[in-house]
Scaffold this active site. Structure first.
Site, PDB file in Angstrom:
ATOM      1  CE  LYS A  93       1.599 -17.525  -2.039  1.00 28.05           C
ATOM      2  NZ  LYS A  93       0.644 -18.649  -2.092  1.00 28.05           N
TER       3      LYS A  93
ATOM      4  CG  ASP B 181     -13.768  -6.872   2.873  1.00 26.71           C
ATOM      5  OD1 ASP B 181     -13.422  -6.095   3.792  1.00 26.71           O
ATOM      6  OD2 ASP B 181     -14.327  -6.485   1.826  1.00 26.71           O
TER       7      ASP B 181
ATOM      8  CG  ASP C   4      -2.236 -20.066  -0.532  1.00 27.44           C
ATOM      9  OD1 ASP C   4      -1.629 -19.980   0.560  1.00 27.44           O
ATOM     10  OD2 ASP C   4      -1.788 -20.713  -1.503  1.00 27.44           O
TER      11      ASP C   4
ATOM     12  CG  ASP D 159      -8.175  -4.541   1.965  1.00 28.34           C
ATOM     13  OD1 ASP D 159      -9.119  -4.047   2.615  1.00 28.34           O
ATOM     14  OD2 ASP D 159      -8.120  -4.540   0.712  1.00 28.34           O
TER      15      ASP D 159
ATOM     16  CE1 TYR E 143      -3.620  -2.502   0.575  1.00 27.86           C
ATOM     17  CE2 TYR E 143      -4.640  -0.492   1.396  1.00 27.86           C
ATOM     18  CZ  TYR E 143      -4.758  -1.793   0.938  1.00 27.86           C
ATOM     19  OH  TYR E 143      -5.989  -2.366   0.855  1.00 27.86           O
TER      20      TYR E 143
HETATM   21  C1  IPM Z   1     -10.423  -0.933   4.279  1.00 26.48           C
HETATM   22  C2  IPM Z   1     -10.680  -0.367   2.915  1.00 26.48           C
HETATM   23  C3  IPM Z   1      -9.540   0.554   2.539  1.00 26.48           C
HETATM   24  C4  IPM Z   1      -8.279  -0.285   2.484  1.00 26.48           C
HETATM   25  C5  IPM Z   1      -9.728   1.366   1.249  1.00 26.48           C
HETATM   26  C6  IPM Z   1     -11.006   2.178   1.285  1.00 26.48           C
HETATM   27  C7  IPM Z   1      -8.562   2.245   0.963  1.00 26.48           C
HETATM   28  O1  IPM Z   1     -10.873  -1.393   1.997  1.00 26.48           O
HETATM   29  O2  IPM Z   1     -10.301  -0.160   5.238  1.00 26.48           O
HETATM   30  O3  IPM Z   1     -10.347  -2.157   4.404  1.00 26.48           O
HETATM   31  O4  IPM Z   1      -7.973  -0.908   1.458  1.00 26.48           O
HETATM   32  O5  IPM Z   1      -7.573  -0.325   3.497  1.00 26.48           O
HETATM   33 MG    MG Z   2     -10.966  -3.330   2.858  1.00 29.41          MG
END
Ligand code: IPM
Ligand code: MG
Length: 364
Positions: free
Chosen positions: A190, A250, A222, A246, A135
């Protein structure tokens, strides 16, 4: 207790409004100051993170953040896009430690896309390094085509990078967090392919020497993705880099029923923090009054616990959220047969009502 309130874009304003209702009913001396961030700030001031907003966040004891982003900004130069606001806040405030707990409320086991027995009682903590990795690696960019424009570019690149101190400090955070829970850390890497993550693994092992009471194991990312949907309860604390964190957070969010339930804390070395739901600005449902405000309300609870030293108020909010779920109230994302569908603001009101009912020291 000075709190910078940055609602942002899309559903950000709607969900933060509900968290503010909840904070306002607590009998605590908050000083709340709101500022624009993301696309909203770009529209008003030509930049997603105006100096005044950054300064407010720096001066505050904690930041309550909604969400940023909208497809309409996708054609802007990258430094002007809404996402740069949250990345800039993380970087400028030194918020390197991101806590993303995934807890499955017993009332929501049916809302998960996984079988109830796989997620019932789930309580795992993802700790994501937040200010390094690909990032923020330099250089990054696209090689400009001979005509001088990106659209004709033939190549693009980003650099994955971690320094020893960056890995060491997140390792300490993870081992210390694990001590307060199940005393097990899974470091996700990884290392079979990437030098950066072989180094990550080596440094994790070095730091682990200070924590003989905590168990450490290592898993490729993975495989970790697979294990998260196969047997998520096997984990206690997962620690990983910015990009893997990230993605995995999710995935973990859906185990809990909805990403609309997942709060987060992003902390600096002194536990000053930014608190935001793990979900995004959801422009598709913005303005409809149907977004789930619980991730933001639970983020406000994390703020009280981690940055403002109000663990009792935090516990009261968490209990109120649980009470509202027990009453059968559900926003659309967690609705299932036999429960009562409510909108964003009714959900916030219900949490306020549960809080007020639960404690006599609250403002009437
Ligand atoms: C998160 C989001 C952010 C990230 C984006 C909006 C930049 O997906 O906080 O997980 O990738 O960190
Ligand atoms: Mg995110």
């Amino acid at each position: 207790m000075k709190i910078a309130v940055l609602p942002g874009d899309g559903i950000g304003t709607e969900i933060v409004a509900e968290a503010l209702k909840v904070l306002n009913v607590l009998d605590l001396p908050f000083e709340l100051e709101t500022a624009l961030v993301g696309g909203a700030a770009f529209d008003a001031h030509g930049h997603p993170l105006p100096d005044a907003t950054l300064q407010l966040a720096k001066d505050a004891d904690a930041v309550l953040f909604g969400a940023v982003g909208d497809w309409k900004y996708d054609t802007l130069d990258r430094p002007l896009r809404p996402e740069q606001a949250i990345l800039g806040l993380r970087k400028h405030l030194g918020l390197f430690a991101n806590f993303r707990p995934a807890i499955c409320y017993p009332q929501l086991t049916d809302a998960s896309s996984l079988k109830p027995e796989l997620v019932a009682g789930l309580d795992i903590l993802i700790i994501r390094e937040l200010t390094g990795d690909i990032y923020f690696g330099q250089p990054r960019g696209r090689r400009i085509a001979t005509d001088g424009h990106f659209p004709g570019a033939e190549e693009a690149f980003d650099t994955m990078r971690y320094s020893r101190p960056e890995i060491e400090r997140i390792a300490h955070v993870a081992f210390q967090a694990a001590r307060k829970r199940g005393s097990r850390v899974t470091s996700v890497d990884k290392a079979n392919v990437l030098e950066t993550f072989q180094f990550w693994k080596d440094v994790m092992i070095d730091v682990h020497a200070d924590y003989p009471d905590v168990a450490l194991d290592h898993m490729y990312v993975d495989n970790a993705a697979m294990q998260l949907v196969k047997a998520p309860k096997k984990f206690d604390v997962l620690v990983t880099g910015n990009m893997f964190g990230d993605i995995l957070s999710d995935a973990a969010a859906m185990l809990t029923g909805s990403i609309g339930m997942l709060p987060s804390a992003s902390l600096d070395k002194n536990n000053k923090g930014l608190y935001e739901p793990s979900h995004g600005s959801a422009p598709d449902i913005a303005g409809k009054g149907i977004a789930n405000p619980l991730a933001t309300i639970l983020s406000a609870a994390m703020m009280l616990k981690f940055s403002l030293n109000q663990p009792e108020a935090a516990a009261r909010i968490e209990a109120a959220v649980s009470a509202v779920l027990s009453q059968g109230l559900r926003t659309a994302d967690i609705w299932s047969e036999g429960t009562q569908r409510v909108g964003t603001s009714a959900m916030g009101d219900a949490v306020v009502a549960a809080l007020t009912a639960s404690n006599t020291t609250l403002k009437s």
